[in-house]
Design a protein around this motif. Structure first.
Motif, PDB file in Angstrom:
ATOM      1  N   UNK A  14       0.847  -1.185   0.000  1.00 46.68           N
ATOM      2  CA  UNK A  14       0.000   0.000   0.000  1.00 46.68           C
ATOM      3  C   UNK A  14       0.889   1.245   0.000  1.00 46.68           C
ATOM      4  N   UNK A  15       0.983   1.921  -1.123  1.00 49.13           N
ATOM      5  CA  UNK A  15       1.859   3.085  -1.240  1.00 49.13           C
ATOM      6  C   UNK A  15       1.310   4.315  -0.519  1.00 49.13           C
ATOM      7  N   UNK A  52      -0.883  -0.525  -6.969  1.00 46.18           N
ATOM      8  CA  UNK A  52      -0.906   0.223  -8.222  1.00 46.18           C
ATOM      9  C   UNK A  52       0.421   0.028  -8.938  1.00 46.18           C
ATOM     10  N   UNK A  53       0.402   0.140 -10.233  1.00 45.01           N
ATOM     11  CA  UNK A  53       1.575   0.039 -11.094  1.00 45.01           C
ATOM     12  C   UNK A  53       2.325  -1.276 -10.899  1.00 45.01           C
ATOM     13  N   UNK A  54       3.640  -1.243 -11.016  1.00 43.91           N
ATOM     14  CA  UNK A  54       4.401  -2.493 -11.036  1.00 43.91           C
ATOM     15  C   UNK A  54       5.603  -2.446 -10.112  1.00 43.91           C
ATOM     16  N   UNK A  55       6.212  -3.601  -9.962  1.00 40.96           N
ATOM     17  CA  UNK A  55       7.460  -3.726  -9.219  1.00 40.96           C
ATOM     18  C   UNK A  55       8.592  -3.694 -10.233  1.00 40.96           C
ATOM     19  N   UNK A  93       7.069   0.570  -7.288  1.00 40.94           N
ATOM     20  CA  UNK A  93       7.843  -0.097  -6.252  1.00 40.94           C
ATOM     21  C   UNK A  93       9.124  -0.622  -6.883  1.00 40.94           C
ATOM     22  N   UNK A  94      10.250  -0.415  -6.202  1.00 44.15           N
ATOM     23  CA  UNK A  94      11.543  -0.891  -6.693  1.00 44.15           C
ATOM     24  C   UNK A  94      12.186  -1.799  -5.660  1.00 44.15           C
ATOM     25  N   UNK A  95      12.807  -2.857  -6.148  1.00 47.22           N
ATOM     26  CA  UNK A  95      13.541  -3.768  -5.278  1.00 47.22           C
ATOM     27  C   UNK A  95      14.902  -3.141  -5.006  1.00 47.22           C
TER      28      UNK A  95
END
Length: 111
Positions: free
Chosen positions: A52-53, A73-76, A100-102
């Motif tokens: 949850x951003x 929402x959007x992607x990783x 989201x970024x790893x």
């Protein structure tokens, strides 16, 4: 099944005051992040963890079971709609510019 939380705290995330805890131990089939620094998922066969951003901008997830991670929402990494991590894996994610970024991970991730 349960969710065990550390001592409550308040954080400002994306300009919003969020009541949360630093650590959550999750033993539920589904869970949505809420500003925790770290989440340990255990004592359940599988868990779907929703990022949850609105309440979380950075989180570390330790899987002691199979965990499917899904952004709301959007992607990783601008590529994946979801990722699956297996027992023993750990991953750190950060929310930046609507994705989201790893940042770091260990173990096997299955897409």
């Amino acid at each position: 099944m349960a969710i065990i939380r550390s001592i409550p705290c308040e954080k400002i995330i994306n300009g919003i005051q969020v009541k949360t805890s630093e650590l959550a131990v999750v033993s539920e089939p589904t869970y949505t992040t809420n500003g925790e620094y770290a989440i340990v998922v255990k004592d359940i066969e599988n868990c779907t963890l929703k990022l949850n951003s609105q309440t979380t901008d950075r989180v570390k997830i330790k899987a002691m079971t199979t965990v499917l991670i899904v952004p709301e929402q959007n992607r990783i990494d601008e590529y994946w709609d979801e990722i699956q991590i297996e027992k023993g894996s750990c991953i750190e994610l950060v929310f930046v510019y609507q994705n989201w970024y790893i940042l770091s991970s260990d173990g096997v991730k299955l897409w």
